[in-house]
Design a protein around this motif. Structure first.
Motif, PDB file in Angstrom:
ATOM      1  N   LEU A 230       0.372   2.633   1.489  1.00 36.84           N
ATOM      2  CA  LEU A 230      -0.492   3.238   2.496  1.00 36.84           C
ATOM      3  C   LEU A 230      -0.065   4.680   2.764  1.00 36.84           C
ATOM      4  O   LEU A 230      -0.905   5.583   2.848  1.00 36.84           O
ATOM      5  CB  LEU A 230      -0.440   2.410   3.793  1.00 36.84           C
ATOM      6  CG  LEU A 230      -1.283   2.933   4.961  1.00 36.84           C
ATOM      7  CD1 LEU A 230      -2.761   3.014   4.582  1.00 36.84           C
ATOM      8  CD2 LEU A 230      -1.109   2.034   6.198  1.00 36.84           C
ATOM      9  N   GLY A 231       1.237   4.889   2.869  1.00 38.99           N
ATOM     10  CA  GLY A 231       1.739   6.240   3.126  1.00 38.99           C
ATOM     11  C   GLY A 231       1.333   7.213   2.030  1.00 38.99           C
ATOM     12  O   GLY A 231       0.925   8.347   2.309  1.00 38.99           O
ATOM     13  N   MET A 232       1.411   6.741   0.782  1.00 41.19           N
ATOM     14  CA  MET A 232       1.020   7.620  -0.335  1.00 41.19           C
ATOM     15  C   MET A 232      -0.454   7.949  -0.273  1.00 41.19           C
ATOM     16  O   MET A 232      -0.869   9.079  -0.501  1.00 41.19           O
ATOM     17  CB  MET A 232       1.341   6.947  -1.687  1.00 41.19           C
ATOM     18  CG  MET A 232       2.757   7.226  -2.167  1.00 41.19           C
ATOM     19  SD  MET A 232       3.216   6.143  -3.530  1.00 41.19           S
ATOM     20  CE  MET A 232       1.889   6.448  -4.692  1.00 41.19           C
TER      21      MET A 232
ATOM     22  N   ASP B 137      -1.707  -5.376  13.669  1.00 39.12           N
ATOM     23  CA  ASP B 137      -1.649  -6.800  14.015  1.00 39.12           C
ATOM     24  C   ASP B 137      -0.494  -7.552  13.373  1.00 39.12           C
ATOM     25  O   ASP B 137      -0.206  -8.676  13.743  1.00 39.12           O
ATOM     26  CB  ASP B 137      -2.971  -7.478  13.599  1.00 39.12           C
ATOM     27  CG  ASP B 137      -4.172  -6.813  14.268  1.00 39.12           C
ATOM     28  OD1 ASP B 137      -4.084  -6.553  15.471  1.00 39.12           O
ATOM     29  OD2 ASP B 137      -5.176  -6.540  13.577  1.00 39.12           O
ATOM     30  N   ARG B 138       0.117  -6.962  12.373  1.00 35.54           N
ATOM     31  CA  ARG B 138       1.266  -7.622  11.763  1.00 35.54           C
ATOM     32  C   ARG B 138       2.170  -6.550  11.161  1.00 35.54           C
ATOM     33  O   ARG B 138       1.737  -5.414  10.936  1.00 35.54           O
ATOM     34  CB  ARG B 138       0.831  -8.613  10.673  1.00 35.54           C
ATOM     35  CG  ARG B 138       0.256  -7.947   9.436  1.00 35.54           C
ATOM     36  CD  ARG B 138      -0.086  -8.953   8.360  1.00 35.54           C
ATOM     37  NE  ARG B 138      -0.751  -8.307   7.224  1.00 35.54           N
ATOM     38  CZ  ARG B 138      -0.095  -7.784   6.183  1.00 35.54           C
ATOM     39  NH1 ARG B 138       1.219  -7.824   6.121  1.00 35.54           N
ATOM     40  NH2 ARG B 138      -0.772  -7.200   5.204  1.00 35.54           N
ATOM     41  N   GLU B 139       3.403  -6.936  10.917  1.00 37.41           N
ATOM     42  CA  GLU B 139       4.352  -6.021  10.294  1.00 37.41           C
ATOM     43  C   GLU B 139       4.029  -5.915   8.804  1.00 37.41           C
ATOM     44  O   GLU B 139       4.010  -6.926   8.101  1.00 37.41           O
ATOM     45  CB  GLU B 139       5.761  -6.577  10.496  1.00 37.41           C
ATOM     46  CG  GLU B 139       6.850  -5.742   9.905  1.00 37.41           C
ATOM     47  CD  GLU B 139       7.646  -5.017  10.987  1.00 37.41           C
ATOM     48  OE1 GLU B 139       8.252  -3.984  10.660  1.00 37.41           O
ATOM     49  OE2 GLU B 139       7.664  -5.495  12.127  1.00 37.41           O
ATOM     50  N   LEU B 140       3.780  -4.710   8.325  1.00 40.57           N
ATOM     51  CA  LEU B 140       3.515  -4.539   6.895  1.00 40.57           C
ATOM     52  C   LEU B 140       4.820  -4.609   6.120  1.00 40.57           C
ATOM     53  O   LEU B 140       5.878  -4.213   6.621  1.00 40.57           O
ATOM     54  CB  LEU B 140       2.853  -3.184   6.624  1.00 40.57           C
ATOM     55  CG  LEU B 140       1.472  -2.922   7.225  1.00 40.57           C
ATOM     56  CD1 LEU B 140       0.981  -1.535   6.797  1.00 40.57           C
ATOM     57  CD2 LEU B 140       0.470  -3.991   6.824  1.00 40.57           C
ATOM     58  N   GLY B 141       4.728  -5.118   4.875  1.00 40.92           N
ATOM     59  CA  GLY B 141       5.897  -5.109   4.000  1.00 40.92           C
ATOM     60  C   GLY B 141       6.195  -3.688   3.535  1.00 40.92           C
ATOM     61  O   GLY B 141       5.349  -2.800   3.645  1.00 40.92           O
ATOM     62  N   LEU B 142       7.397  -3.516   2.988  1.00 37.55           N
ATOM     63  CA  LEU B 142       7.809  -2.177   2.557  1.00 37.55           C
ATOM     64  C   LEU B 142       6.835  -1.609   1.519  1.00 37.55           C
ATOM     65  O   LEU B 142       6.398  -0.452   1.616  1.00 37.55           O
ATOM     66  CB  LEU B 142       9.234  -2.236   1.988  1.00 37.55           C
ATOM     67  CG  LEU B 142       9.791  -0.914   1.474  1.00 37.55           C
ATOM     68  CD1 LEU B 142       9.860   0.127   2.590  1.00 37.55           C
ATOM     69  CD2 LEU B 142      11.165  -1.108   0.843  1.00 37.55           C
ATOM     70  N   GLY B 143       6.487  -2.440   0.536  1.00 38.49           N
ATOM     71  CA  GLY B 143       5.577  -1.994  -0.521  1.00 38.49           C
ATOM     72  C   GLY B 143       4.222  -1.586   0.054  1.00 38.49           C
ATOM     73  O   GLY B 143       3.643  -0.576  -0.336  1.00 38.49           O
TER      74      GLY B 143
END
Lengths: 64, 212
Positions: free
Chosen positions: A27-29, A16-22
């Motif tokens: 989330l990726g980790m 629903d929204r663009e996540l920030g880099l952090g």
């Protein structure tokens, strides 16, 4: 470190929204280490596809 | 006020003749699809009926010469989308959408029960991979389950989720139509997805693997 409950929230927000880099990195980790949450992510994708299919089925002009 | 009640709209429809290529059987089929679509989102049979009637009347009285049935269906669903959003917007002015309520609380409790105290998955509830979802999406029994899962969502949760996924509004438009903050919007959307995921898992993806 993100816990699983927060990870599910973040996966939903990512739709629903663009996540920030952090936020994306965190989330990726988490996903790299957590099979349950990777499956949850798959389920969200299936849900999205299902919504699209359902909508198209009702609104598709070519439907017999 | 541009909004007409169902009775007026039906009277108008009876007074005009639709284009020849648009026969009654076709209109009836489109009407059924539109009603299903509107009812899912509005959760109010009378409102859904009015929205559909208005949209159909607008199409049939527009004087437009639709190049066939497809063009009519596309056009009329476009109008219906706008009407649904207008109705939700109007209603949320008088009855604000609340992110929290009885039905919502029970969804949240069911969601919380999937996790241990440290907010990691309970081993028994850890999501498992869903096998071959593509073939599920081609199975008509799947769609009956999906429909039942959508219908079980509480009204406010359903409206917000459907605006996002079925009317394809962006999150800002959804929050604005529902009259709620962005963070409440995210809470509701996450709740809807979790509830649907849980429902599909229980009623479809794992249903065959459970002893009866």
């Amino acid at each position: 470190m993100l816990n699983c409950k927060d990870a599910t929230r973040r996966m939903s927000e990512a739709e629903d929204r663009e996540l920030g880099l952090g936020e994306r990195l965190e989330l990726g980790m988490h996903l790299a280490l957590c099979k349950g949450c990777r499956n949850y992510q798959q389920h969200l994708q299936v849900l999205r596809d299902a919504c699209r299919g359902y909508r198209d089925e009702l609104t598709n002009p070519e439907k017999e | 006020m541009s909004y007409h009640g169902g009775f007026d709209a039906r009277a108008t429809e009876a007074a005009i003749a639709p284009p020849a290529s648009i026969d009654n059987a076709f209109v009836e089929q489109v009407r059924r699809d539109m009603l299903a679509f509107a009812q899912l989102q509005l959760r109010d049979a009378a409102l859904a009926e009015d929205a559909v009637q208005d949209a159909l009347t607008a199409a049939l009285t527009s004087g437009k010469d639709f190049a066939g049935r497809s063009a009519l269906k596309t056009w009329v669903f476009g109008i219906l989308r706008h009407k649904i959003v207008d109705l939700i917007r109007q209603q949320s002015r008088t009855t604000p959408v609340s992110a929290f309520g009885g039905d919502e609380d029970s969804l949240d409790q069911a969601f919380d029960a999937l996790f241990k105290e440290n907010a990691h998955w309970q081993p028994a509830h850890r999501p498992a991979a869903w096998g071959d979802p593509e073939s599920s999406l081609r199975d008509k029994h799947f769609w009956a389950v999906f429909d039942a899962c959508l219908t079980q969502l509480p009204k406010n949760t359903a409206r917000v989720f459907m605006m996002r996924e079925f009317l394809e509004l962006d999150t800002g438009e959804v929050c604005s139509a529902a009259g709620i903050s962005t963070s409440n919007c995210h809470v509701i959307l996450h709740r809807a997805r979790s509830a649907l995921r849980g429902c599909l898992e229980k009623s479809w993806f794992l249903a065959g693997e459970r002893p009866c």
